[in-house]
Design a protein around this motif. Structure first.
Motif, PDB file in Angstrom:
ATOM      1  N   VAL A   2       7.760  12.505  -5.646  1.00  0.00           N
ATOM      2  CA  VAL A   2       6.918  11.629  -4.823  1.00  0.00           C
ATOM      3  C   VAL A   2       7.026  10.182  -5.284  1.00  0.00           C
ATOM      4  N   MET A   3       7.051   9.983  -6.592  1.00  0.00           N
ATOM      5  CA  MET A   3       7.139   8.631  -7.122  1.00  0.00           C
ATOM      6  C   MET A   3       8.509   7.997  -6.847  1.00  0.00           C
ATOM      7  N   LYS A   4       9.568   8.792  -6.842  1.00  0.00           N
ATOM      8  CA  LYS A   4      10.889   8.261  -6.499  1.00  0.00           C
ATOM      9  C   LYS A   4      10.896   7.742  -5.057  1.00  0.00           C
ATOM     10  N   GLU A   5      10.317   8.541  -4.151  1.00  0.00           N
ATOM     11  CA  GLU A   5      10.229   8.105  -2.752  1.00  0.00           C
ATOM     12  C   GLU A   5       9.388   6.829  -2.633  1.00  0.00           C
ATOM     13  N   ALA A   6       8.276   6.799  -3.370  1.00  0.00           N
ATOM     14  CA  ALA A   6       7.386   5.635  -3.299  1.00  0.00           C
ATOM     15  C   ALA A   6       8.072   4.384  -3.828  1.00  0.00           C
ATOM     16  N   VAL A   7       8.810   4.533  -4.928  1.00  0.00           N
ATOM     17  CA  VAL A   7       9.513   3.373  -5.505  1.00  0.00           C
ATOM     18  C   VAL A   7      10.561   2.842  -4.541  1.00  0.00           C
ATOM     19  N   LYS A   8      11.271   3.765  -3.874  1.00  0.00           N
ATOM     20  CA  LYS A   8      12.297   3.350  -2.914  1.00  0.00           C
ATOM     21  C   LYS A   8      11.666   2.591  -1.736  1.00  0.00           C
ATOM     22  N   SER A  19       0.814  -1.220   0.000  1.00  0.00           N
ATOM     23  CA  SER A  19       0.000   0.000   0.000  1.00  0.00           C
ATOM     24  C   SER A  19       0.847   1.269   0.000  1.00  0.00           C
ATOM     25  N   VAL A  20       2.126   1.144  -0.347  1.00  0.00           N
ATOM     26  CA  VAL A  20       3.031   2.308  -0.303  1.00  0.00           C
ATOM     27  C   VAL A  20       2.620   3.357  -1.332  1.00  0.00           C
ATOM     28  N   PHE A  21       2.356   2.919  -2.551  1.00  0.00           N
ATOM     29  CA  PHE A  21       1.982   3.865  -3.610  1.00  0.00           C
ATOM     30  C   PHE A  21       0.636   4.520  -3.302  1.00  0.00           C
ATOM     31  N   GLY A  22      -0.301   3.753  -2.733  1.00  0.00           N
ATOM     32  CA  GLY A  22      -1.603   4.327  -2.380  1.00  0.00           C
ATOM     33  C   GLY A  22      -1.487   5.423  -1.344  1.00  0.00           C
ATOM     34  N   ASP A  23      -0.618   5.215  -0.350  1.00  0.00           N
ATOM     35  CA  ASP A  23      -0.421   6.246   0.681  1.00  0.00           C
ATOM     36  C   ASP A  23       0.200   7.507   0.079  1.00  0.00           C
ATOM     37  N   LYS A  24       1.167   7.324  -0.813  1.00  0.00           N
ATOM     38  CA  LYS A  24       1.811   8.480  -1.449  1.00  0.00           C
ATOM     39  C   LYS A  24       0.829   9.236  -2.358  1.00  0.00           C
ATOM     40  N   LEU A  25       0.008   8.491  -3.091  1.00  0.00           N
ATOM     41  CA  LEU A  25      -0.982   9.143  -3.957  1.00  0.00           C
ATOM     42  C   LEU A  25      -2.021   9.894  -3.127  1.00  0.00           C
ATOM     43  N   ARG A  26      -2.374   9.345  -1.988  1.00  0.00           N
ATOM     44  CA  ARG A  26      -3.324  10.034  -1.099  1.00  0.00           C
ATOM     45  C   ARG A  26      -2.715  11.344  -0.580  1.00  0.00           C
ATOM     46  N   GLU A  27      -1.428  11.289  -0.246  1.00  0.00           N
ATOM     47  CA  GLU A  27      -0.751  12.524   0.188  1.00  0.00           C
ATOM     48  C   GLU A  27      -0.763  13.572  -0.924  1.00  0.00           C
ATOM     49  N   GLN A  28      -0.586  13.124  -2.163  1.00  0.00           N
ATOM     50  CA  GLN A  28      -0.614  14.068  -3.287  1.00  0.00           C
ATOM     51  C   GLN A  28      -1.987  14.733  -3.434  1.00  0.00           C
ATOM     52  N   VAL A  29      -3.056  13.939  -3.270  1.00  0.00           N
ATOM     53  CA  VAL A  29      -4.406  14.515  -3.371  1.00  0.00           C
ATOM     54  C   VAL A  29      -4.645  15.504  -2.244  1.00  0.00           C
ATOM     55  N   GLU A  30      -4.151  15.176  -1.040  1.00  0.00           N
ATOM     56  CA  GLU A  30      -4.290  16.095   0.095  1.00  0.00           C
ATOM     57  C   GLU A  30      -3.550  17.409  -0.189  1.00  0.00           C
TER      58      GLU A  30
END
Length: 562
Positions: free
Chosen positions: A421-427, A392-403
């Motif tokens: 954001v995607m670099k952090e999520a991939v890591k 669920s890492v990418f989902g949490d990052k995408l939610r932060e982006q919407v916020e």
């Protein structure tokens, strides 16, 4: 001159039939349709030009899947290139029953394709007499091939994966919506039914499930007293409401109710309460399923909305194939087509309207945030569908982006760039995936070790059993000797266990033998007997209790005094 060839796909293989005489106008007459049913008349019109049998059941399944999708398989291409006269004075026309595969063949071979009409009637006759037209093929073998291919084709079409069972999510969300409707309907029925007896309770308690539990608890309002105040507080979770219910029951305007009516109301309210409890369990089950199948989508917009999107699309794979514009208005198709028909404004959102983001946005920003949210939902669904290890890492990052985008619309604060954001999520996702893989590898190693130990134990058990059998066969005489010794010892112990009276008699007999004047020497046998007697006496003395020893001492003293 035009020559018509008809392609027929069977479970046994591909067949190409040459039609000798074709009359387009009279082909659909009832007399001609009836002539197709007789094999003799049909043979005079149609003959087998070539037949290509499938090598295996897997090859047959691959070819049928390709035909159903309108794709020309390599086997079909080779078969037609070999047997279909593509060049010559006679112009060839290929008759095909399916227009989809006909279009693909026309692109591949640049020949004229015919479907329907004459081809449909010839295909009907070929299907009926196929086992008679092909040499070496019986009706039983043809039916077996069709049955086997039908089973394998259906099994391949049913897309059921245990790890990502989106079918379970579709059924769960459908049942959840149905339960909401049913519980609402049943609760209104309980309100109306119990309202005849206690109408004031409707105004005090507005929640459906709580009202049903109170109707089940209270029963007859006249029996309500101060003692039941605590149980009312447990249900209502409010002392003020519990006291208000108690006061209202004393001055209620409701009618009296008979015990049999009250029993039926209590039973029905009990059913409604149990349905409400099952709904909570089902929601928890849906949450766990969504965390396994689509964790990123669930983390972005919630389990219920994500499940509705999957259900509306048909599967997670279909949802992943949709563009963001389709996901945005998914569920608002009627409004879209009505707007297109009347040339009005198209809808801005469909099922994603139920997420919290659109409700929090201002009226002027609802369309913008719905478009942005649909974009992120598409990304999340594609990650869930095609990722090997679900996280669920990418989902949490995408939610932060919407916020961040919401706060940008309100305050003007510039959000982070999508690349960062995607670099952090991939890591983070790679770290989580490596951790999950490490745990899985550990479990696999432990499982293999256990299997090895079990195999070793089983092998050792077999060898030990064989060794014991061999030892038993080799040591049989030794065992017999041991048994003889044990039997002798048992007899000696039995002789040793005798009464004191018998002992005295034996002692007297020994004294008499010693005082005899006969000068004869004793034989070996009496000597052995004496030895045995002395041994038995020693054993007897050792086994006697202290009480027996004391009794013998007293007897000796009495003899001396005499």
């Amino acid at each position: 001159m035009v020559v018509l060839h008809v392609l027929f796909e069977h479970a046994a293989g591909y067949a190409l039939f040459a039609v000798r005489e074709v009359e387009e106008i009279g082909m659909l007459l009832p007399q001609v349709e009836e002539s197709v049913l007789s094999l003799g008349k049909f043979n005079s019109m149609v003959s087998l030009a070539a037949f290509f049998p499938f090598k295996s059941a897997q090859a047959a399944l691959e070819n049928m899947n390709a035909i159903s999708e309108g794709v020309v398989h390599a086997d079909l291409k080779l078969f037609l290139e070999t047997n279909l006269p593509l060049s010559g004075k006679k112009k060839a026309i290929l008759g095909v029953s399916d227009a989809k595969i006909g279009a693909a063949l026309q692109e591949e071979f640049t020949i004229s394709i015919q479907t329907g009409g004459v081809v449909a009637e010839i295909t009907r006759g070929v299907r009926l007499h196929f086992h008679s037209l092909v040499k070496g093929l019986t009706a039983q073998a043809a039916s077996k091939a069709q049955l086997g291919l039908g089973h394998s084709y259906s099994r391949a079409k049913v897309k059921f994966n245990v790890n990502r069972a989106d079918n379970m999510i579709i059924q769960s969300i459908a049942l959840l919506d149905q339960l909401d409707k049913d519980i609402n309907t049943f609760s209104m029925r309980v309100r109306e039914w119990y309202g005849y007896h206690f109408p004031e309770l409707i105004k005090i308690v507005s929640e459906n499930s709580m009202y049903c539990r109170l109707a089940q608890l209270i029963g007859n309002r006249k029996e309500l007293s101060e003692e039941s105040l605590e149980s009312l507080e447990e249900v209502v979770m409010d002392s003020g409401k519990a006291q208000a219910i108690l006061d209202a029951s004393r001055s209620s305007m409701g009618m009296d109710i008979s015990p049999i009516d009250l029993i039926n109301i209590e039973r029905f309210s009990n059913r409604v309460v149990s349905l409400a409890a099952y709904r909570l369990e089902l929601q928890e089950y849906l949450r766990s399923k969504m965390s396994q199948v689509a964790p990123n989508l669930a983390a972005l917009i919630g389990e219920v909305v994500g499940a509705r999107l999957i259900s509306h699309a048909g599967s997670l794979t279909n949802l992943a194939k949709y563009p963001a514009s389709t996901v945005q208005i998914l569920g608002a198709e009627k409004a879209l087509f009505r707007a297109l028909k009347t040339r009005g404004n198209t809808p801005k959102y469909g099922l994603i309207f139920h997420s919290t983001f659109i409700g929090r946005a201002a009226a002027k920003n609802k369309g913008r945030i719905s478009r942005y949210l649909a974009n992120k939902c598409t990304i999340a669904s594609r990650i869930d569908c095609f990722s090997e290890v679900p996280t669920s890492v990418f989902g949490d990052k995408l939610r932060e982006q919407v916020e961040e985008r919401l706060s940008f619309y309100e305050t003007g604060e510039v959000p982070r760039k999508n690349v960062d954001v995607m670099k952090e999520a991939v890591k983070e996702a790679s770290d989580v995936a490596s951790e999950i893989k490490r745990k899985l590898e550990k479990k696999e190693k432990k499982r293999k070790k256990r299997e090895k130990k079990l195999q070793e134990l089983a092998a050792n058990g077999e060898t030990n059993g064989e060794a014991e059998v061999e030892d038993g066969e080799a040591d049989t005489p030794v065992a017999k000797k041991k048994k003889k010794k044990q039997a002798a010892e048992e007899t000696e112990e039995a002789e040793a266990v005798e009464t004191p009276a018998k002992k005295k008699k034996k002692q007297k007999a020994e004294d008499v033998e010693e005082t005899t004047d006969n000068g004869t020497e004793e034989t070996q046998v009496p000597a052995k007997k004496k030895k045995r007697k002395t041994e038995t006496l020693d054993v007897k003395a050792a086994e006697e209790t202290p009480e027996a020893v004391m009794s013998e001492k007293k007897k000796k003293k009495k003899r001396k005094t005499d």
